[in-house]
Design a protein around this motif. Structure first.
Motif, PDB file in Angstrom:
ATOM      1  N   GLY A  92       0.809  -1.213   0.000  1.00 11.99           N
ATOM      2  CA  GLY A  92       0.000   0.000   0.000  1.00 11.99           C
ATOM      3  C   GLY A  92       0.844   1.264   0.000  1.00 11.99           C
ATOM      4  O   GLY A  92       0.529   2.228  -0.703  1.00 11.99           O
ATOM      5  N   ARG A 111       3.855   1.589  -1.175  1.00 12.93           N
ATOM      6  CA  ARG A 111       4.502   1.721  -2.489  1.00 12.93           C
ATOM      7  C   ARG A 111       3.535   2.276  -3.528  1.00 12.93           C
ATOM      8  O   ARG A 111       3.894   3.133  -4.346  1.00 12.93           O
ATOM      9  CB  ARG A 111       5.034   0.347  -2.940  1.00 12.93           C
ATOM     10  N   LEU A 112       2.289   1.816  -3.498  1.00 15.69           N
ATOM     11  CA  LEU A 112       1.314   2.226  -4.507  1.00 15.69           C
ATOM     12  C   LEU A 112       0.766   3.624  -4.252  1.00 15.69           C
ATOM     13  O   LEU A 112       0.504   4.371  -5.197  1.00 15.69           O
ATOM     14  CB  LEU A 112       0.152   1.220  -4.553  1.00 15.69           C
ATOM     15  N   THR A 113       0.578   3.986  -2.988  1.00 10.71           N
ATOM     16  CA  THR A 113      -0.093   5.257  -2.687  1.00 10.71           C
ATOM     17  C   THR A 113       0.868   6.397  -2.379  1.00 10.71           C
ATOM     18  O   THR A 113       0.534   7.562  -2.615  1.00 10.71           O
ATOM     19  CB  THR A 113      -1.040   5.084  -1.482  1.00 10.71           C
ATOM     20  N   MET A 114       2.056   6.095  -1.830  1.00  8.42           N
ATOM     21  CA  MET A 114       2.970   7.158  -1.414  1.00  8.42           C
ATOM     22  C   MET A 114       4.355   7.042  -2.031  1.00  8.42           C
ATOM     23  O   MET A 114       5.219   7.860  -1.760  1.00  8.42           O
ATOM     24  CB  MET A 114       3.090   7.170   0.120  1.00  8.42           C
ATOM     25  N   LEU A 150      -1.451   3.237   7.219  1.00  6.60           N
ATOM     26  CA  LEU A 150      -1.229   3.986   5.982  1.00  6.60           C
ATOM     27  C   LEU A 150      -1.875   5.368   6.043  1.00  6.60           C
ATOM     28  O   LEU A 150      -1.282   6.358   5.599  1.00  6.60           O
ATOM     29  CB  LEU A 150      -1.771   3.201   4.792  1.00  6.60           C
ATOM     30  N   TRP A 193       0.008   8.899   5.731  1.00  3.08           N
ATOM     31  CA  TRP A 193      -0.379   9.787   4.623  1.00  3.08           C
ATOM     32  C   TRP A 193      -0.665  11.194   5.149  1.00  3.08           C
ATOM     33  O   TRP A 193      -0.203  12.181   4.590  1.00  3.08           O
ATOM     34  CB  TRP A 193      -1.608   9.204   3.933  1.00  3.08           C
TER      35      TRP A 193
END
Length: 321
Positions: free
Chosen positions: A125, A127-130, A181, A185
Motif C-alpha cells: 500500500g 509503495r502504490l499510494t505514497m 497507511l 499519509w
C-alpha cells in the motif's frame, strides 16, 4: 502526548514506536488475567479498554496541551472528523476481528496471520499510494521479521488452522494496515495534531464497539472487583492510552513498512513476559524467533534514521565516511 502538533524528529518517532510495541505485548497477559477473574468477553474488554483509554487521553490533552500547543491553524472541522472516523473504524476492525480470529482459530495462528499479513499489505500500500521504497535491505529485514514471527509463535507446533479464523485475521490485518497507511499519509506534510487525532480515533472506536459490547454484556460478574478494576485500569492506560498515543505520533513520521515491522515487537514483548513473569519455558524457537525479529527491527530502524539524517543535509554538504 506533549507534541500536540507533530513535527516530530524521525529518531524520536522510532523510540515512540519501540515503546508502543513493547507496551502492546503486555496487553495479552493482562487480558488473560481479566478473563480469569471475571466473565468479561473480548468485545466488552475492547470497548472498556478504548472508552477508559479515551478518558485518559483526553485528560492528558487538557493538562498538557495548553502548555505545549504550537501556534498553527487547525485543520477544517470536516477534515478532522473524517480522519478520526476513518482511523477509528480501522482501529475497531483491527481489534474486534483479531479477538474473533483468536476465538475461532487460536492465539498462535491469529497472531501470525494478522501481524504477518500487516507488513506485506502496508509495504504494498505504501509503495502504490505514497511511493515509499523499501530497497533490498528493507525487503530482507521484512522477510527476516516475518520468519522470526512464524518461528516464535508457531515454534511449539500446537497450532490448529480454521479457515474462518484465518479470514478474520486477514480482516484484522486489513484494518491495521489502513490505520497505519492513513496515519502516515496525513503526517507527511507535518503539522499534524497527533494527540487530537488519537483522541478522535478512540472516540469513534468506542462508539462503534458499544453496541457489540452491549450485546455481549458490558458489566461482568466477578468475585474480585478490586483486582478486576486494577487490571482494567492497567489495560486502558499502558498498552492503550500510552501505547496508541506514541504509536499515532510515531507512525505519522516514520515510513509505513518500518512502522509495521517495529510493531512486531508486540509478540517479542509477550514472549519475554511469559518467560520472565509467568514461568513459561525458554525454548530454542523462542530464542531464535526473538533474535530474528529484534535484528530485523534494528536494521530497519537504523536505515530509517540514516535516511532521515541524509534528507536533512544541505545538497552540497559532504557525507562523513
Amino acid at each position: 502526548m506533549s507534541n500536540n502538533v507533530s513535527n516530530l524528529p524521525v529518531g524520536r518517532g522510532l523510540i515512540y514506536l519501540v515503546v508502543a510495541g513493547a507496551a502492546w505485548g503486555t496487553a495479552g497477559a493482562a487480558a488473560s488475567l481479566v478473563y480469569r477473574t471475571s466473565d468479561m468477553g473480548p468485545i466488552a474488554l475492547s470497548f472498556w479498554r478504548c472508552a477508559v483509554g479515551l478518558a485518559v487521553l483526553y485528560a492528558a490533552r487538557l493538562l498538557v496541551g495548553r502548555r505545549s500547543r504550537v501556534a498553527t491553524a487547525p485543520a477544517p472541522l470536516g477534515r478532522r472528523v473524517g480522519r478520526a472516523t476513518a482511523t477509528g473504524v480501522g482501529l475497531a476492525v483491527f481489534q474486534t476481528a483479531y479477538f474473533a480470529a483468536v476465538s475461532a482459530t487460536g492465539l498462535a495462528v491469529a497472531t501470525v496471520v494478522t501481524l504477518g499479513a500487516g507488513p506485506v499489505l502496508i509495504a504494498v500500500g505504501a509503495r502504490l499510494t505514497m511511493g515509499e521504497r523499501l530497497g533490498r535491505g528493507g525487503l530482507a529485514s521484512v522477510a527476516g521479521a516475518l520468519t522470526g514471527l512464524v518461528v516464535l509463535v508457531l515454534g511449539g507446533g500446537d497450532a490448529t488452522v480454521d479457515p474462518l479464523g484465518v479470514l478474520l485475521a486477514l480482516l484484522s490485518a486489513t484494518g491495521y494496515s489502513a490505520m497505519t497507511l492513513l496515519t502516515r499519509w496525513w503526517g507527511r506534510g507535518g503539522g499534524t495534531d497527533s494527540s487530537g487525532a488519537t483522541v478522535g480515533a478512540f472516540a469513534v472506536t468506542s462508539v462503534v464497539l458499544l453496541p457489540l459490547a452491549a450485546v455481549e454484556g458490558l458489566v461482568p460478574h466477578t468475585d474480585a472487583p478490586g483486582a478486576l478494576l486494577l487490571l482494567l485500569a492497567y489495560v486502558a492506560t499502558v498498552p492503550t492510552a500510552l501505547a496508541y498515543g506514541l504509536y499515532f505520533a510515531g507512525a505519522a513520521v516514520v515510513r509505513s513498512a518500518t512502522v509495521s515491522v517495529i510493531m512486531l515487537l508486540e509478540p517479542v514483548s509477550a514472549a519475554v513476559l511469559a518467560v520472565a513473569v509467568l514461568g513459561e519455558r525458554l525454548t530454542p524457537a523462542t530464542v531464535t524467533g526473538t533474535l530474528l525479529m529484534l535484528g530485523s527491527v534494528a536494521g530497519l530502524a537504523a536505515g530509517e534514521a540514516r535516511d532521515a539524517r541524509a534528507a536533512r543535509r544541505a545538497p552540497g554538504e559532504t557525507v562523513p565516511a
